[in-house]
Write an enzyme that holds these catalytic residues in place. Structure first.
Site, short mmCIF file in Angstrom:
data_model
loop_
_atom_site.label_atom_id
_atom_site.label_comp_id
_atom_site.label_asym_id
_atom_site.label_seq_id
_atom_site.Cartn_x
_atom_site.Cartn_y
_atom_site.Cartn_z
CG HIS A 1 -13.54 -18.89 72.51
ND1 HIS A 1 -12.97 -18.19 71.48
CD2 HIS A 1 -12.54 -19.14 73.40
CE1 HIS A 1 -11.68 -18.01 71.73
NE2 HIS A 1 -11.39 -18.57 72.89
CB THR B 1 1.18 21.22 58.30
OG1 THR B 1 0.42 21.67 57.18
CG2 THR B 1 2.59 20.89 57.85
CG HIS C 1 -5.38 -12.39 71.33
ND1 HIS C 1 -6.00 -11.63 72.28
CD2 HIS C 1 -5.98 -13.60 71.37
CE1 HIS C 1 -6.93 -12.37 72.89
NE2 HIS C 1 -6.93 -13.57 72.35
CD GLU D 1 -12.17 -16.04 75.41
OE1 GLU D 1 -11.48 -15.96 76.44
OE2 GLU D 1 -11.74 -15.67 74.29
CD GLU D 2 -10.59 -14.18 71.55
OE1 GLU D 2 -10.21 -13.34 72.39
OE2 GLU D 2 -9.96 -15.22 71.30
CG ASP E 1 -15.53 -15.53 70.01
OD1 ASP E 1 -15.27 -16.57 70.67
OD2 ASP E 1 -15.48 -14.40 70.48
#
Lengths: 452, 452
Positions: free
Chosen positions: A86, A315, A427, A153-154, A88
Site C-alpha cells: 500500500h 470552568t 503509526h 490500507e490504513e 497510503d
C-alpha cells in the site's frame, strides 16, 4: 545463482533518492485534505513500475483512493506471484514529537526517517527494485508477476475488497507476496503465519444541549466527560481482560505447543521495558507479552477528547465527549459480532443523563497460514541465505485486513515476508526504516523469486 | 427621587454601540496570544471611565494583565463604595457551536450575544453608565466611588490579590459592590450571600516513551488513555460523591433552615431538564439541584485529551493523556488542602505502567455574608423598586475568588448585585446578556447608590 549485491550497492544512492521522493508525498488516506496527495503518490508509483519494466500499468479509480495494477507475464509455465502493498500512510500527529518533519525524509544513523518509510512505501519499494534488477540484468523474470497496490490500507481497504472480487481472474495467482510485517530483530528474520483481525468504532457522549458553567451548574448536572470516563473504564476488568459479555467466546485457549512457539520468539520483557521506558508492562493476566500480542484479542482506546484543551483553566461542564476504539481480533472472532457486543455493552453501561451514539467502522477478519506450507520453506531459505539465520514462524499482533480476503477469494497462500523492525515507530512519530534491512530485503526478494 | 428611565432610554442605542465596541476586543486572559487584546480592553475601559467623569484613572501594569483604577471622591462625609469587576473573558472554543462569532456582538431577540456580554463586561458597563448618568444630570454623586477592575478574574486573580494587600489604603471603602452574579430568572432578582471557592489542577499520564502501534504492542503494554480513564473514574463513587479521602472533612451538613432557604429558590427540576434537554439531572445523592450547586463541593473534569482526534481511525496506543480538573469548594474547605488530597488520591490510584504528573493551579476560598446586613436590605429595596419584586437571598455555585480577599483585607462587606440570568451561557458558546436586565440594571444601580 548470480550475486546481486554489487548491482544494488552501485545504485544504492540513486534508489534512496527515488524512495525519498515518494516518501515526501503526504499520502494520508484517512484525511480528506490529502486526497490529491494520495493520487500523486499513486501516479508516482505507476511511473516507478513502468521504469522498472512492468507492463499494463493501470491506475484504477475507486470511490476512494485509486488502486495501481501492473504485471509482467512472460514466464510461461512458471507460477504467478501477486505482489501486494500500500502507498497510503497513517496520519502524523502529534507533529511536535517528530525530530524531523514526517514528509521530509532524512537519513540518520543508517535509518531512513519519514512517515511511510517502513509502513509500507519502503518495503513495497524493495519489490519494485528487486524486479527491476532481475529484468535489467537478465532480461527475464523467473516467475510471472502482478502488482496490486492500494491507497486505503490504513483505512481498512474498503474499495480493495470489492475490487478483488470483481477482478478475480485478472488477479489470479499461485501465491500472494506481501512485505508489510516485521523481523524479530536485527538479523533475526521472521515469517508471519498469523495476523489479528481489526474492527473499529467511535463513541460519542452527549449530556446537556450546551456546555455549562461549572459554578452555576456544577454538582447538579451530568458531565459528558465523567460519563465517557465511566463508560470506558467499564470496558476492562481489574485483570486486564476485556469486560464485554461474550468477547472471548470465539477465542480458543493457547495449547502448550503454541506457548512453546511464542516462547521461541525470545522476547526479553525486561529489555522491552527499558527500551520503552516503562515501569511495567500491562495486559491480560496469565499470558506473556508475546502471547498477549500474538494470540489474544484486545480493545484499545486510540483517542479521546472533550471539553477544554487549551492553555489555562476553563470552568466548563462539557456537553460532549468522544472516543475512538479499535479491537484486535484472533481465531474465529467475527468483527461484526464483536462490534455488536461492544456496542451492546456501551449502551448497557451508559450513565444517567448521558446519551450515547456509536458509529461502527472497519471490519477485518483474522488470518492464519500453516507454517509447514512449502512456499514458506522457500521463503525461509531465501532469508537464511541473506541473513545467515533461519526465520522463526511468528504470529503477528498487527492486522492487514486484506490478507484474509486475498487468501479466500484467490484461493492462494499469502506469504508475509517482512523487513521492518518492531522498534521502527510505525503509526507513531519518528517512523523509520533501518537501511540494513533495505539492503538485505532487496537481496532476499531476489532470492525468493528465483526459488519460487 | 428623580426618574432616570427617560435619560437611559434616550441614550440606549449609543450605550449599546459603546458596549459592543468593548465586547469586540477578544480579551481572553488565559491565552497568551491575546495578551495585547487584553491590554486594549483595559485601555478602552480607562477611556470609558474618563468619559463618564471619573478621576485619577490609572492603568496599573502587573506581572500579568493590568488593573484599572479610577475614583470620584467629592462626597465628604458620605460612605465610599468600591466597584469591582473584570474586563477579561473566558476562552471561546468550541468555536463551531457559536451562532455568531464571539467577538462580533450581535443583538437578537433583545439579547446581546458576545463573549463577555454578561460575564462581566456587560454588567460592569452598567456601573460606568449609572455613574455617568448621575454625574452628568446632577453634577455630583451621592457617595464617594472607586473603581478597581482587573483583567485576570478568569485565571484566578493572581495579581489582584497582592495589589489589594499593597494598596489597602487607596482601595479603602465602606462597601464593595460587584455585579458578576445572577438573577433567579426574569423579574426574579436575587442577592448572592455566598460563593463557592475554586481550585484547579492538571493531570498528565505518560506510559511508554513513544506512541506505539496497536498491532505490534496492543494487549501487552499500558495505554495512557486507559490509565487516565481508570484514574479519573476513581474520583467519584456510584452515589455521585467525590471519592477522595477527606474531601468532605470541612463541609458542614445542611441545616433544615438552609434547606428551606434553598427550597425558596423554587427551582423546577423538570423544567430545568427540559431546558437543557437532559434525560436526568445528576449529582450527589440526597440533595436537591439547588443544594448541590449552592452548598455542596464538586470535582469536575473540564477537559481531557489524548491519542488520535482526527478524521478516521488510527491504530495507535497513545503514550500520553491529559485532563483538566476543577473543584468548587464550600464552607471551611481550604483550596490548598483539597488540592493536596486530590493529588494524593491520584498518586495512590495510578495504574501499573503509568507515570503521573500533577500541576496545581488556582486557589480561591469560599465566601459568605450574613443575609441580615443593612446594606443587603438597601440593595433589596433598590431591586424591588425597579423589578417590582423583593430579591431572594441565595448562595451561588460560582466562584469569584477575589470576593473573600476584598472582604478580609478591606474589612468591608461585599454586595453581590447581579443582573445576569442562569440561562445566558456564560463560559459556553453563545454567551449573551438579556437587554431587559441591561435596562433595569442601570436603574437599579442608580437607586442603590442613592440609598447608600
Amino acid at each position: 545463482m548470480m550475486d546481486y549485491a554489487p548491482y544494488f550497492a552501485e545504485r544504492r544512492d540513486a534508489h534512496l533518492r527515488e524512495l525519498k521522493e515518494w516518501l515526501s508525498i503526504p499520502s494520508i488516506s484517512a484525511q480528506s485534505v490529502h486526497k490529491e496527495d494520495v493520487r500523486r503518490a499513486a501516479e508516482w508509483l505507476a511511473d516507478a513500475l513502468k521504469r522498472a519494466g512492468l507492463e499494463n500499468v493501470e491506475i484504477h479509480p475507486t470511490a476512494g483512493h485509486p488502486i495501481v495494477y501492473a504485471d509482467h507475464l512472460h514466464a510461461p509455465g512458471k507460477p504467478t506471484v501477486l505482489i501486494y502493498g500500500h502507498y497510503d500512510v497513517q496520519p502524523v500527529d502529534p507533529l511536535h514529537l517528530w525530530q524531523t518533519p514526517p514528509f521530509e525524509p532524512d537519513i540518520r544513523d543508517n535509518k531512513l526517517y519519514a512517515r511511510g518509510a517502513t509502513d509500507d512505501k519502503g518495503q513495497l519499494f524493495l519489490h519494485i527494485k528487486a524486479i527491476e534488477a532481475i529484468l535489467s540484468t537478465e532480461q527475464a523474470l523467473p516467475v510471472n508477476v502482478k502488482f496490486c497496490v492500494e491507497g486505503e490500507e490504513e483505512i481498512a481497504s474498503g474499495n480493495l475488497h470489492p475490487f478483488i472480487e470483481a477482478h478475480k481472474d485478472k488477479l489470479a495467482a499461485d501465491a500472494v507476496l506481501i512485505s508489510d510485517t516485521e523481523l524479530l530483530g536485527p538479523d533475526k528474520p521472521a515469517i508471519c503465519t498469523g495476523l489479528r483481525g481489526l474492527c473499529s468504532l467511535e463513541v460519542s457522549v452527549r449530556t446537556a444541549n450546551t456546555d455549562l458553567h461549572s459554578g452555576t451548574y456544577g454538582g447538579g448536572v451530568p458531565n459528558a466527560l465523567h460519563a465517557l470516563v465511566s463508560l470506558l473504564d467499564s470496558l476492562h476488568d481489574k485483570r486486564g481482560r476485556v469486560a464485554v459479555d461474550g468477547f472471548y467466546d470465539d477465542v480458543s485457549e493457547l495449547t502448550d505447543e503454541m506457548r512453546a512457539e511464542f516462547a521461541k520468539k525470545g522476547i526479553d520483557e525486561e529489555k522491552l521495558k527499558r527500551t520503552l521506558e516503562l515501569d511495567a508492562l500491562y495486559g491480560e493476566e496469565g499470558y506473556t507479552f508475546a502471547e498477549r500480542v500474538g494470540a489474544r484479542p484486545t480493545l484499545e482506546i486510540n483517542g479521546m477528547y472533550g471539553g477544554f484543551q487549551g492553555e489555562g483553566t476553563k470552568t466548563v461542564i462539557p456537553c460532549e465527549a468522544h472516543a475512538k476504539i479499535t479491537c484486535r481480533l484472533v481465531d474465529h472472532q467475527d468483527p461484526q459480532d464483536i462490534l455488536d457486543k461492544v456496542e451492546r455493552h456501551i449502551r448497557k453501561h451508559t450513565p444517567p443523563g448521558a446519551k450515547v451514539s456509536v458509529v461502527q467502522g472497519e471490519k477485518g477478519r483474522p488470518y492464519t497460514i500453516d507454517p509447514s506450507h512449502p512456499l514458506l520453506r522457500q521463503a525461509g531459505s531465501a532469508y537464511e541465505r541473506v541473513y545467515g539465520a533461519r526465520p522463526v514462524f511468528t504470529r503477528d499482533g498487527g492486522s492487514i485486513p486484506i490478507v484474509e480476503a486475498f487468501a479466500r477469494v484467490l484461493s492462494a497462500p499469502v506469504v508475509l515476508m517482512g523487513f521492518g523492525l518492531p522498534t521502527e515507530n510505525l503509526h507513531a512519530p519518528n517512523e523509520h526504516f533501518h537501511l540494513d534491512n533495505f539492503d538485505k530485503g532487496l537481496l532476499t526478494i531476489v532470492e525468493f523469486l528465483k526459488r519460487f
